[in-house]
Every structure is written in structure tokens, then in C-alpha cells.
Design a protein around this motif. Structure first.
Motif, mmCIF file in Angstrom:
data_model
loop_
_atom_site.group_PDB
_atom_site.id
_atom_site.type_symbol
_atom_site.label_atom_id
_atom_site.label_comp_id
_atom_site.label_asym_id
_atom_site.label_seq_id
_atom_site.Cartn_x
_atom_site.Cartn_y
_atom_site.Cartn_z
ATOM 1 N N ASN A 128 51.352 32.575 42.475
ATOM 2 C CA ASN A 128 52.208 31.398 42.578
ATOM 3 C C ASN A 128 53.346 31.401 41.573
ATOM 4 O OD1 ASN A 128 52.741 29.095 44.101
ATOM 5 N ND2 ASN A 128 51.882 27.746 42.552
ATOM 6 N N VAL A 129 53.760 32.595 41.150
ATOM 7 C CA VAL A 129 54.897 32.751 40.246
ATOM 8 C C VAL A 129 55.957 33.559 40.986
ATOM 9 C CG1 VAL A 129 55.702 33.884 38.135
ATOM 10 C CG2 VAL A 129 53.553 32.610 38.126
ATOM 11 N N PRO A 130 57.208 33.092 41.037
ATOM 12 C CA PRO A 130 58.242 33.894 41.703
ATOM 13 C C PRO A 130 58.595 35.116 40.858
ATOM 14 C CG PRO A 130 59.218 31.926 40.714
ATOM 15 C CD PRO A 130 57.735 31.812 40.533
ATOM 16 N N GLY A 131 58.333 36.284 41.390
ATOM 17 C CA GLY A 131 58.584 37.495 40.633
ATOM 18 C C GLY A 131 58.035 38.694 41.363
ATOM 19 N N TYR A 132 58.069 39.852 40.702
ATOM 20 C CA TYR A 132 57.565 41.085 41.307
ATOM 21 C C TYR A 132 56.096 41.275 40.942
ATOM 22 C CZ TYR A 132 57.133 45.869 42.867
ATOM 23 O OH TYR A 132 56.731 47.000 43.528
ATOM 24 N N TYR A 133 55.277 41.590 41.934
ATOM 25 C CA TYR A 133 53.854 41.798 41.732
ATOM 26 C C TYR A 133 53.521 43.284 41.930
ATOM 27 C CZ TYR A 133 53.074 36.734 41.973
ATOM 28 O OH TYR A 133 53.078 35.392 41.732
ATOM 29 N N PRO A 134 53.118 44.005 40.888
ATOM 30 C CA PRO A 134 52.660 45.396 41.078
ATOM 31 C C PRO A 134 51.284 45.389 41.748
ATOM 32 C CG PRO A 134 53.312 44.951 38.785
ATOM 33 C CD PRO A 134 53.162 43.635 39.474
ATOM 34 N N VAL A 135 51.276 45.509 43.074
ATOM 35 C CA VAL A 135 50.047 45.342 43.844
ATOM 36 C C VAL A 135 49.003 46.387 43.461
ATOM 37 C CG1 VAL A 135 49.070 45.322 46.173
ATOM 38 C CG2 VAL A 135 51.284 44.232 45.726
ATOM 39 N N GLY A 136 49.459 47.623 43.181
ATOM 40 C CA GLY A 136 48.504 48.654 42.787
ATOM 41 C C GLY A 136 47.777 48.302 41.500
ATOM 42 N N MET A 137 48.501 47.710 40.538
ATOM 43 C CA MET A 137 47.876 47.300 39.289
ATOM 44 C C MET A 137 46.872 46.184 39.543
ATOM 45 S SD MET A 137 49.688 46.114 35.725
ATOM 46 C CE MET A 137 50.414 44.606 36.360
ATOM 47 N N GLN A 138 47.230 45.254 40.414
ATOM 48 C CA GLN A 138 46.335 44.156 40.752
ATOM 49 C C GLN A 138 45.024 44.674 41.340
ATOM 50 O OE1 GLN A 138 48.179 41.509 43.534
ATOM 51 N NE2 GLN A 138 46.560 39.991 43.451
ATOM 52 N N GLU A 139 45.124 45.637 42.244
ATOM 53 C CA GLU A 139 43.917 46.184 42.875
ATOM 54 C C GLU A 139 43.080 46.978 41.879
ATOM 55 O OE1 GLU A 139 45.747 48.283 46.081
ATOM 56 O OE2 GLU A 139 45.654 46.550 47.441
ATOM 57 N N ALA A 140 43.753 47.757 41.025
ATOM 58 C CA ALA A 140 43.023 48.530 40.018
ATOM 59 C C ALA A 140 42.305 47.602 39.041
ATOM 60 C CB ALA A 140 43.987 49.453 39.273
ATOM 61 N N PHE A 141 42.984 46.542 38.632
ATOM 62 C CA PHE A 141 42.366 45.610 37.692
ATOM 63 C C PHE A 141 41.174 44.904 38.336
ATOM 64 C CE2 PHE A 141 41.753 41.649 35.466
ATOM 65 C CZ PHE A 141 41.908 41.998 34.139
ATOM 66 N N ALA A 142 41.328 44.510 39.603
ATOM 67 C CA ALA A 142 40.230 43.828 40.285
ATOM 68 C C ALA A 142 38.984 44.715 40.336
ATOM 69 C CB ALA A 142 40.660 43.419 41.692
ATOM 70 N N ARG A 143 39.196 46.019 40.611
ATOM 71 C CA ARG A 143 38.044 46.941 40.629
ATOM 72 C C ARG A 143 37.397 47.013 39.251
ATOM 73 N NH1 ARG A 143 41.683 49.928 43.868
ATOM 74 N NH2 ARG A 143 42.301 51.215 42.084
ATOM 75 N N GLY A 144 38.216 47.131 38.209
ATOM 76 C CA GLY A 144 37.667 47.192 36.869
ATOM 77 C C GLY A 144 36.964 45.916 36.463
ATOM 78 N N PHE A 145 37.542 44.783 36.835
ATOM 79 C CA PHE A 145 36.945 43.487 36.495
ATOM 80 C C PHE A 145 35.577 43.340 37.159
ATOM 81 C CE2 PHE A 145 36.317 38.921 36.795
ATOM 82 C CZ PHE A 145 36.770 38.455 35.565
ATOM 83 N N ASP A 146 35.472 43.817 38.392
ATOM 84 C CA ASP A 146 34.206 43.681 39.128
ATOM 85 C C ASP A 146 33.129 44.633 38.628
ATOM 86 O OD1 ASP A 146 35.328 41.715 40.690
ATOM 87 O OD2 ASP A 146 35.762 43.032 42.389
ATOM 88 N N THR A 147 33.524 45.757 38.018
ATOM 89 C CA THR A 147 32.534 46.784 37.676
ATOM 90 C C THR A 147 32.376 47.028 36.174
ATOM 91 O OG1 THR A 147 34.202 48.539 37.884
ATOM 92 C CG2 THR A 147 32.926 47.983 39.856
ATOM 93 N N ARG A 148 33.390 46.635 35.346
ATOM 94 C CA ARG A 148 33.346 47.026 33.936
ATOM 95 C C ARG A 148 33.641 45.876 32.980
ATOM 96 N NH1 ARG A 148 35.984 52.691 32.458
ATOM 97 N NH2 ARG A 148 34.649 52.227 30.659
ATOM 98 N N ILE A 149 33.448 44.661 33.423
ATOM 99 C CA ILE A 149 33.815 43.530 32.568
ATOM 100 C C ILE A 149 33.024 43.535 31.253
ATOM 101 C CG2 ILE A 149 32.180 41.923 33.652
ATOM 102 C CD1 ILE A 149 35.745 41.136 32.298
ATOM 103 N N ASP A 150 31.828 44.083 31.241
ATOM 104 C CA ASP A 150 31.043 44.150 30.006
ATOM 105 C C ASP A 150 31.690 45.059 28.960
ATOM 106 O OD1 ASP A 150 29.036 42.398 30.728
ATOM 107 O OD2 ASP A 150 27.784 43.955 31.622
ATOM 108 N N ASP A 151 32.616 45.914 29.376
ATOM 109 C CA ASP A 151 33.225 46.871 28.457
ATOM 110 C C ASP A 151 34.450 46.327 27.738
ATOM 111 O OD1 ASP A 151 31.332 48.755 29.190
ATOM 112 O OD2 ASP A 151 32.584 49.618 30.768
ATOM 113 N N VAL A 152 34.860 45.093 28.011
ATOM 114 C CA VAL A 152 36.045 44.555 27.334
ATOM 115 C C VAL A 152 35.680 44.093 25.926
ATOM 116 C CG1 VAL A 152 37.129 43.864 29.499
ATOM 117 C CG2 VAL A 152 35.741 42.194 28.236
ATOM 118 N N SER A 153 36.707 43.861 25.117
ATOM 119 C CA SER A 153 36.498 43.430 23.731
ATOM 120 C C SER A 153 35.966 42.005 23.678
ATOM 121 C CB SER A 153 37.824 43.500 22.965
ATOM 122 O OG SER A 153 38.718 42.506 23.450
#
Length: 505
Positions: free
Chosen positions: A348-373
């Protein structure tokens, strides 16, 4: 993957999560309605997606060896250039690793993005390349940029070149360390709470957080739309002026940049301090955590400005002391919703969305969230709690308080041209050991921002310049100006830096 119509079971599950009570018959009716609506999404799948331009040939680069990475400031090394002329010809630039460089690995300091390779160049990268600069690599940064120190990066702590046992500052710690060690003359940093200015101050280099909206963040991973900034970290005032001249201005994607007013930054060099009115911000000194020696060093530097012809007077902005609380209200829930639950880009922000980054982050968030600081975990937990139990009311109130806070600084800047204060209340702290108590590690990541984070909320430009040392560690003097008057800050910094008077003060 084409979008599919949800099953009856999925609809009932979604309804339950939102507190809706649907019968199986209700769900079947909604499913039929959804099928027609989702036809638009199937068409959307077929439409070509706009891509940001990639203007220079490149190879993927290489992981730096320990010998070429003495302070762990690099995440990745490259040699990318157009080979053409321009104002940045011969300049080597490090790019903070939350900024996309096409074909080059990007982690944003986090396990969640491991393996991601962008397919676009951020606007600031394109502008540097078109100006003849060389992208020398990706500078390591803190885990999802949520730390003001330099110990949360997934590839290891970034070390201060002045004292390697101590923090380089964050979250743009790699950018500042690489400039301080002489690996590059210029670097790009990001700033949502002080992340350009703290590492620049602690590493003894020059870092400018521009006015909000002056430099586009198109193609960068955000934290929170209303406090995201991108700007230069450099070895000299002249290089700050030069790099800012290249990267500033509206780009057609980032709507924050529509009102941007680009100044004559190079023309400000050498104009002298005489006649400039400097306001010493009373509330910028004497914080409970302040080191009196840092305050004294900054006051000595202010004395040097006066001897250079600046008119110096005291200024009071009482709201400055409560501004960190306003910042907390904005960034905690903003980051949780945009950066984390928004899969690294939000919505909901007018701007450019790097869709590949969004998908990569979603995969990491779903599988590796325990690994964040632990700082990222804290943001996620607090943001979710405040959203769920208090319905974002504190974020809303903090956003409303942004206006009177901004007006308070504007009022002070009607009587003076520049506000001055210590960049941080103390010098670089020791990097905590891996087995440090969680509370200590989190405190070390967030305890230095009393003077920096207020200006991410208000959007005023803020420039940290070296002004002395305490126990061998650099001290920063922060200059704050009116919106889009970066040239005034550069003028004053140039006068101070070229004078030898301050070195003997």
C-alpha cells in the motif's frame, strides 16, 4: 504460479483467523464469488513486470578473503563500472547490503535472505554507475538493519578500524568501516534511527542523512516507509557533497521524492562559516548515558566554529528529549508490519516493489525465522503485541506527534541556520561476546540513538563530522538543518574541516 481459487476448507480457516463465523454454505457462496474476482489476478500474472534498468555489464563478484576484509566490512566484492566518464570517475563506492545490485548476492545481514540474488539495480546504484563510479562491493550490515551497533550481522561482527575490539556502529557499519580503513572513498548507507550517522561518528568518517525524500530508496529493502533514508558515508566533506549531488532527486518511482529540492552541494564547499547562525541544542547534551568527555569535545568544536565566524547561541527544544519515544512508536510497529510481516517490502505504498526480494524473504521468514538476531525477534514480538492488543493506537499516536515534533525543530531553525549537538552520547562500545546475556546484547544494539533517531522522525537533514577523540575512539559533531538545506550543512562542515583551529582546541 497462477493464482488458484481457495478451497472451502481454506476459506473457513481464514474466516476463523479473522473472527468470522461462516457456515459451509456461506463459504461455498464466497468461493463462487472469489473465482470471478481472481480472474483479474490471472490476467495480472500474464502482464509483463516493469524492471529497474541495469546499465553496466558485470560478473557476480566474489566472497572476500580474510586478508582483504580485515574488519569484516565487506559482505561481497565486485568491480562494476560502465567505463564512461562522469563526476564519480575514479571513485570506488561500497553499497550497503540492503540495496539491490543486479546479479550480486544480497543478504541484508540476515539469514532470511541467504541465497537471494537481485535482478535489478537500485536507483542510487544506477546513478552512481552513470556518473562514472565503480561499485566495489556490498558492505556488510546489521541483521535486517535493526541495530545501531555492529554485532548482529549474520556474517559476523563488523569491527571498528580504530579499535577492533569495539563496534563500528550500525546498521551501516560495513560502509563506515570500509571508508575508515581506506578500502573505498565513498559508501552508501541507510538511516532509520541513526544508521548512517552512528557508524560514521564511531568510525571517524563523514555521514549525511539527507532530508526525508531527497534521495530515492527505490530498489532498497525498507524498514518503515516514514523513516527510511539513504545517503552518503565518505572520507571527506567534498566526497559527501559529490556523492549526494549524484544520488539526490526524484526518480519517478519513490513518491517521497516528488517535492525534493536538490541544492548546489559542490558550490557550498569553501564558502566559510562567517555569518552562519549556529544553535547549540541544550537537550542534545547531558543525557543520562552521556560521557561528559564527549560533550566536552563537541563543545570545543563549537568554540572552533565561533572562532571561524559563526554566530553561536543556545537553543532549547524540550520535545527533543521525548522524541525517542515517538520514534519507538513509529518504527516498532512500522517495521513489524512492513519489513517482517510485509515480506521485506510492505504494501500500500506507491513505489517500486522488488518482487523477487519479496518472495525470497517470504521463504526465509517461513523457514528460518529462528535464525534472526534478538533485535529482530524483539521487533516482531513487540510489533505483534502492540498490533494485536492495542490495535496500533500507539503507532497512530506517534505518527500524529511527528507533526508537533517537526514543528518544534522548524521553529528553532527559524532563528538559526544549523542546530549542533553530539552525534552520539558516547563513543563506540565493546562488541559483546557471542555468549553475552540477551539483555546486554540488545541494549548494546539500541542504546546510542537519543540524538539521532529524532531526525528520522522529523525528516530534517543531519550530518555527522569527526571533531575529536576520547581514549582513541572518534567523537562526532552532528549538524542539523532545514529540510532540503543540505548545502548549508556542507558549507559549515567544510569550513570546520579545512580549518586547523579545531584540531588544537
Amino acid at each position: 504460479m497462477p493464482v488458484r481459487t481457495p478451497s472451502l476448507e481454506q476459506i473457513l480457516q481464514m474466516a476463523g483467523r479473522q473472527g468470522l463465523h461462516l457456515s459451509a454454505e456461506d463459504a461455498a457462496e464466497f468461493r463462487g464469488i472469489m473465482a470471478g474476482t481472481l480472474d483479474a489476478y490471472r490476467l495480472l500474472d500474464e502482464l509483463p513486470e516493469p524492471k529497474l534498468p541495469v546499465v553496466a555489464p558485470r560478473t557476480p563478484g566474489w566472497r572476500p578473503s580474510p586478508a582483504e576484509n580485515p574488519h569484516n566490512g565487506w559482505y561481497w566484492r565486485t568491480e562494476i563500472a560502465t567505463g564512461g566518464p562522469g563526476p564519480l570517475h575514479g571513485k570506488r563506492v561500497a553499497v550497503k547490503d540492503n540495496i539491490c545490485v543486479a546479479g550480486v548476492p544480497m543478504m541484508n545481514g540476515s539469514a532470511l535472505l541467504e541465497g537471494y540474488v537481485p535482478d535489478v539495480d537500485a536507483t542510487v546504484v544506477t546513478r552512481i554507475l552513470q556518473a562514472g563510479g565503480t561499485i566495489a562491493g556490498k558492505a556488510a550490515c546489521e541483521d535486517l538493519c535493526f541495530s545501531g551497533a555492529s554485532h548482529t550481522c549474520v556474517t559476523g561482527p563488523i569491527r571498528n578500524p580504530h579499535k577492533p575490539t569495539h563496534s563500528a556502529g550500525g546498521s551501516s557499519g560495513g560502509s563506515a568501516a570500509l571508508v575508515a580503513e581506506g578500502a573505498v572513498e565513498m559508501a552508501l548507507g541507510g538511516d532509520q534511527g541513526g544508521s548512517i550517522r552512528t557508524p560514521s561518528s564511531w568510525c571517524g568518517v563523514y555521514g549525511l542523512k539527507p532530508s526525508w525524500g531527497l534521495v530515492p530508496v527505490t530498489g532498497s529493502m525498507p524498514i518503515s516507509y516514514s523513516v527510511d533514508h539513504c545517503g552518503p558515508i565518505c572520507a571527506s566533506v567534498e566526497d559527501v557533497a559529490l556523492l549526494l549531488s549524484v544520488i539526490a532527486g526524484h526518480d519517478g518511482w519513490d513518491h517521497r521524492t516528488i517535492p525534493a529540492q536538490v541544492g548546489d552541494y559542490m558550490g557550498a564547499l569553501g564558502a566559510g562559516a562567517a555569518g552562519l547562525r549556529v544553535g547549540v541544542l541544550q537537550e542534545g547534551f547531558g543525557h543520562p548515558e552521556s560521557d561528559p568527555r564527549v560533550d566536552a569535545s563537541v563543545r570545543d568544536a563549537i568554540g572552533a566554529l565561533e572562532r571561524l565566524g559563526a554566530q553561536v547561541e543556545g537553543v532549547s527544544v524540550p520535545m527533543h528529549r521525548v522524541a525517542p519515544a515517538i520514534w519507538s512508536g513509529i518504527i516498532l510497529e512500522g517495521a513489524a508490519e512492513m519489513m517482517l510481516k510485509g515480506h521485506g517490502v510492505g504494501h500500500n505504498v506507491p513505489g517500486y516493489y522488488p518482487v523477487g526480494m519479496q518472495e525470497a524473504f517470504a521463504r526465509g521468514f517461513d523457514t528460518r525465522i529462528d535464525d534472526v538476531s534478538d533485535t529482530v525477534k524483539l521487533v516482531l514480538l513487540l510489533g505483534e503485541y502492540l498490533n494485536t492488543h492495542y490495535h496500533n493506537r500507539y503507532h497512530s499516536k506517534a505518527q500524529n506527534l511527528r507533526v508537533p515534533l517537526t514543528q518544534a525543530y522548524d521553529a528553532a531553525l527559524q532563528g538559526v541556520d544549523v542546530l549542533v549537538m553530539p552525534t552520539n552520547p558516547f563513543t563506540a562500545t565493546e562488541i559483546p561476546p557471542r555468549d553475552a546475556p540477551r539483555a546486554l546484547a540488545v541494549d548494546r544494539a539500541l542504546n546510542m540513538q537519543a540524538n539521532t533517531c529524532p531526525f528520522d522522525v522529523s525528516g530534517h537533514p543531519a550530518f555527522t563530522i569527526p571533531c575529536g577523540t576520547v581514549d582513541g575512539l572518534p567523537v562526532g559533531l552532528m549538524l542539523v538543518g532545514r529540510r532540503y538545506e543540505e548545502a548549508t550543512l556542507i558549507r559549515l562542515a567544510s569550513a570546520f574541516t579545512t580549518s586547523r583551529d579545531w584540531r588544537n582546541s
